[in-house]
Design a protein around this motif. Structure first.
Motif, PDB file in Angstrom:
ATOM      1  N   GLU A 183      -3.222   4.197   2.566  1.00 13.67           N
ATOM      2  CA  GLU A 183      -3.049   5.639   2.392  1.00 13.67           C
ATOM      3  C   GLU A 183      -3.955   6.416   3.346  1.00 13.67           C
ATOM      4  O   GLU A 183      -3.570   7.468   3.863  1.00 13.67           O
ATOM      5  CB  GLU A 183      -3.340   6.027   0.945  1.00 13.67           C
ATOM      6  N   GLY A 195       0.806  -1.209   0.000  1.00  7.64           N
ATOM      7  CA  GLY A 195       0.000   0.000   0.000  1.00  7.64           C
ATOM      8  C   GLY A 195       0.838   1.257   0.000  1.00  7.64           C
ATOM      9  O   GLY A 195       0.527   2.242  -0.690  1.00  7.64           O
ATOM     10  N   SER A 246       2.402   1.802  -3.460  1.00  6.73           N
ATOM     11  CA  SER A 246       1.380   2.272  -4.391  1.00  6.73           C
ATOM     12  C   SER A 246       1.025   3.733  -4.133  1.00  6.73           C
ATOM     13  O   SER A 246       0.843   4.520  -5.079  1.00  6.73           O
ATOM     14  CB  SER A 246       0.138   1.387  -4.267  1.00  6.73           C
ATOM     15  N   ARG A 273      -4.196  -0.179  -1.238  1.00  6.27           N
ATOM     16  CA  ARG A 273      -3.606   1.169  -1.292  1.00  6.27           C
ATOM     17  C   ARG A 273      -4.521   2.175  -0.615  1.00  6.27           C
ATOM     18  O   ARG A 273      -4.070   3.026   0.165  1.00  6.27           O
ATOM     19  CB  ARG A 273      -3.351   1.580  -2.739  1.00  6.27           C
TER      20      ARG A 273
END
Length: 463
Positions: free
Chosen positions: A219, A25, A28, A215
């Motif tokens: 994030e 993640g 990405s 991701r």
């Protein structure tokens, strides 16, 4: 300069703490911000790096303090990180787990590369105890640069607040991420770990969507800006003198067929790059899809999951016949693990038997235990791998076993490791060597030079 490349190492308190999905993640998310990110993996795993390479578009490199000299670790890092905006290193198992003390551990790599560490804690069912755990890890080796903590598998806001408050108060390190418990954070698994990317993309519906969802979750849960700041605070590294990555002419004019598809994809990029630096041409082909070998001077069949694709491999009669003809011509072949299984007579797996190439006098079947181990020993006889007496180091990573005929010749005598049978590995017939041992060009400096030399010698027998 690679020496100044911002870098961060993501370590865990244990295996299955969630490092790999969090790293996926993070990579990405960084790519989404326009970063060129160079990924690394501590130890010799193939599968996690397949995700990191796919996500970043840069080949993930392995770093192993047991199999590689410290100078080699630094050179591999320096070479791969060239022109990257940031490097992200994923650790292995728990931070301090190693072969012998620090040797082979994530902590060893963190110190060697002066990398700031972001520590992932599996916080399921613990709150204040997270602080004690983090402080214990920090005090165990003060030379490891703990710069942040990510709490994973958190159940609620209250859970997160309590753990975060105690960690920052008691351990004195900031929490830079909180990942909530979420079934979408799981990737498909099987007997050797995660499903490799090449297979995931072709056989698992919604694979790319799952990675995209990871991701989003990561994030949303991490302070990406703060992690970038921590990476930019890494100390510059000393200049590295090239030793591994030097051009030469050992393989000039040689074409090496490399089996690469959904069944065979366990390769270290460094091994293939060393072939290219030696002047050889790497020619990919597919044992699953292609009907014959390409026009090459040698064959390299790496590891993978031939047991999952046994039916497709068995039904590709054209490729099996092409391999047989190449063996009859004594074309140099080197096969590792899955390649060994493929070259045998048959694979018996989960109640099904499929005929294979029949070049190795034995059959593969599911073993009782999963084998994950470093190996070291010596070459017992001259072969395309090198001359008798040369020391060799590598690792084993499989859940199969080979039932072999008696009276065979083996190229490798192991001092540590299981091998094919009784401490012997590398069944050898003419110019074919097939082993369970995986080798890396930084752990066995004879590869690929010796193999390329064998290919060239057959190409020009009078030289």
């Amino acid at each position: 300069m690679a020496a100044d490349c911002p870098r961060v190492l993501i370590a865990g308190d244990r295996s299955s703490s969630g490092k790999t999905t969090i790293v996926a993640g993070l990579l990405s998310a960084l790519r989404g911000k326009g970063f060129s990110v160079q990924p690394f993996k501590v130890a010799m795993d193939y599968i996690d790096p397949s995700y990191h390479s796919w996500i970043t578009g840069r080949s993930c490199r392995n770093l192993d303090g047991y199999l590689m000299k410290e100078e080699a670790v630094r050179e591999i890092y320096d070479h791969a990180a060239e022109k990257a905006d940031m490097a992200v290193i994923e650790g292995v198992r728990g931070l301090y787990e190693g072969y012998d003390g620090d040797l082979g551990s994530t902590a060893q790599i963190a110190k060697l590369l002066r990398a700031p560490v972001i520590f992932v804690v599996d916080a399921r069912s613990i709150t204040r105890s997270c602080a004690a755990l983090v402080k214990g890890y920090m005090d165990y080796d003060p030379q490891v640069q703990f710069k942040g903590v990510i709490l994973n598998k958190v159940g609620s806001d209250r859970h997160a607040d309590k753990a975060k408050r105690e960690i920052e108060r008691y351990a004195g390190v900031e929490v830079v991420g909180v990942i909530r418990r979420n079934e979408d954070m799981h990737l498909a698994m099987r007997h050797l770990g995660l499903v490799p990317v090449l297979e995931g993309k072709t056989r698992h519906e919604g694979f790319a969507d799952r990675v995209a969802r990871i991701r989003e979750i990561v994030e949303d849960g991490i302070d990406l800006g703060r992690i970038i700041e921590i990476a930019r605070g890494a100390e510059p590294l000393p200049e590295v003198q090239p030793d591994l990555y030097r051009k030469n002419s050992v393989g000039e004019g040689v074409r090496i067929g490399v089996a690469r598809d959904e069944a065979f994809n366990f390769y270290y990029r460094d091994n293939l790059e060393m072939m290219e630096l030696a002047g050889a041409e790497v020619v990919p082909y597919s044992p699953v899809h292609d009907k014959a070998l390409p026009d090459v001077d040698g064959i390299y069949i790496g590891g993978g999951y031939p047991e999952i694709y046994a039916r497709e491999l068995s039904e590709n009669a054209g490729m099996l016949s092409s391999l047989e003809r190449a063996h009859e011509r004594d074309l140099p072949m080197y096969a590792e693990c899955g390649g060994l299984m493929y070259l045998g007579r048959e694979i018996e797996w989960d109640g099904e038997r499929q005929e294979m190439a029949g070049l190795v006098p034995g059959k593969a079947r599911r073993g009782e235990v999963r084998v994950v181990s470093y190996v070291h020993g010596r070459l017992a006889r001259d072969s395309p791998l090198g001359s008798a007496g040369e020391a060799i180091m590598g690792h084993e990573f499989h859940h199969s076993e080979m039932i072999m005929d008696e009276g065979l010749d083996y190229a490798i005598r192991l001092e540590r490791g299981r091998g094919i049978k009784g401490g012997w590995d590398g069944v050898c017939q003419g110019n074919m060597v097939a082993s369970y041992t995986h080798i890396h060009s930084a752990s066995f400096r004879g590869f690929p030079a010796n193999f390329l030399g064998a290919c060239k010698a057959r190409q020009w027998p009078s030289l």
